[in-house]
Design a protein around this motif. Structure first.
Motif: not given
Ligand code: C5P
Length: 240
Positions: A178-205
């Motif tokens: 939608e926006f190309g390179d307009r924004f710097t995108l910062v992503v929390p909820g990152v999980r290499p593996s294992g527990e997601s704790h209280d995060q619901k929308r998780v992805v791997t690095p």
């Protein structure tokens, strides 16, 4: 265009979510050879205040101040000169604060950095917290699907002149298309593996980077690991 050019190790931001300044500085010292930016949020800041920022900066490190301001335009805008005196590199506001608030912040940050002749910090708008999903958004009266809500808030942030967005990895591809390179995108909820704790929308690095993230915020997967340096190195390797 506010997309930074980064080496893999510059993409990792470690969240120092402990009230102990000593404990935080121990983490900084363990990781300082490979991590440049540390995130200070309310857990540490409300306990140790500006000193936490000064002590981490004196190790030559950059600060992401994550206090997620969500208030009326005038209150947030008047907080900006103080935040900028701390010498931080990025900070967060909530896009839910609305267009007027975001624009007041973007304008004030620009004016303050010109007046004080200092490097402009990156203003990040939090879209939908990574601890939410469609069901929990509905619980608070937001009937939009998460992605639609992120897109709506991102469009407002775009018009208001905000530099970057905090979102989950699952929305990066949509935001890039939608926006190309307009924004710097910062992503929390990152999980290499294992527990997601209280995060619901998780992805791997790796996924987050492939989908268009610039920075990854990693807290517990590093700070609660038996070997934080090793855990960080593995994440950096995975995105290299
Ligand atoms: O330990 P964990 O990796 O889940 O920490 C994620 C960090 O990112 C926390 O400090 C949290 O406050 C922050 N954060 C988040 N979701 C957002 C914005 C910030 O998890 N949307």
């Amino acid at each position: 265009m506010t997309r930074p050019k980064l080496r893999p190790e510059e993409r990792i931001i470690v969240a120092l979510d402990t009230p102990s300044l000593q404990g935080s500085l121990r983490v900084v010292n363990k990781l300082k050879s490979i991590v440049q930016t540390f995130k200070v949020g309310p857990i540490l800041f409300l306990r140790k205040g500006v000193r936490s920022i000064e002590d981490i900066r004196s190790e030559g490190k950059d600060i992401f101040l994550d206090l997620k301001f969500h208030d009326i335009p005038s209150t947030v805008e008047k907080s900006i000169p103080n935040i900028m005196n701390y010498g931080i590199n990025m900070f967060t506001i909530h896009t839910l604060g609305g267009f007027d608030m975001m624009k007041a912040v973007a304008d004030r940050v620009r004016i303050e950095s010109e007046n004080k002749n200092i490097k402009k910090p990156t203003v990040l708008g939090v879209t939908v917290l990574t601890s939410h999903n469609d069901e929990t958004l509905d619980e608070i009266g937001i009937s939009n699907k998460t992605k639609d809500q992120v897109l709506k808030l991102a469009s407002l942030a775009d018009k208001a002149g905000i530099d970057g967005l905090v979102c989950s990895g699952l929305e990066c591809e949509m935001l890039r298309s939608e926006f190309g390179d307009r924004f710097t995108l910062v992503v929390p909820g990152v999980r290499p593996s294992g527990e997601s704790h209280d995060q619901k929308r998780v992805v791997t690095p790796r996924n987050a980077i492939d989908l268009g993230a610039d920075y990854l915020v990693v807290g517990r997967a590093i700070t609660e690991s038996d070997d934080p340096l090793q855990a960080t190195s593995e994440i950096i390797d995975s995105i290299s």
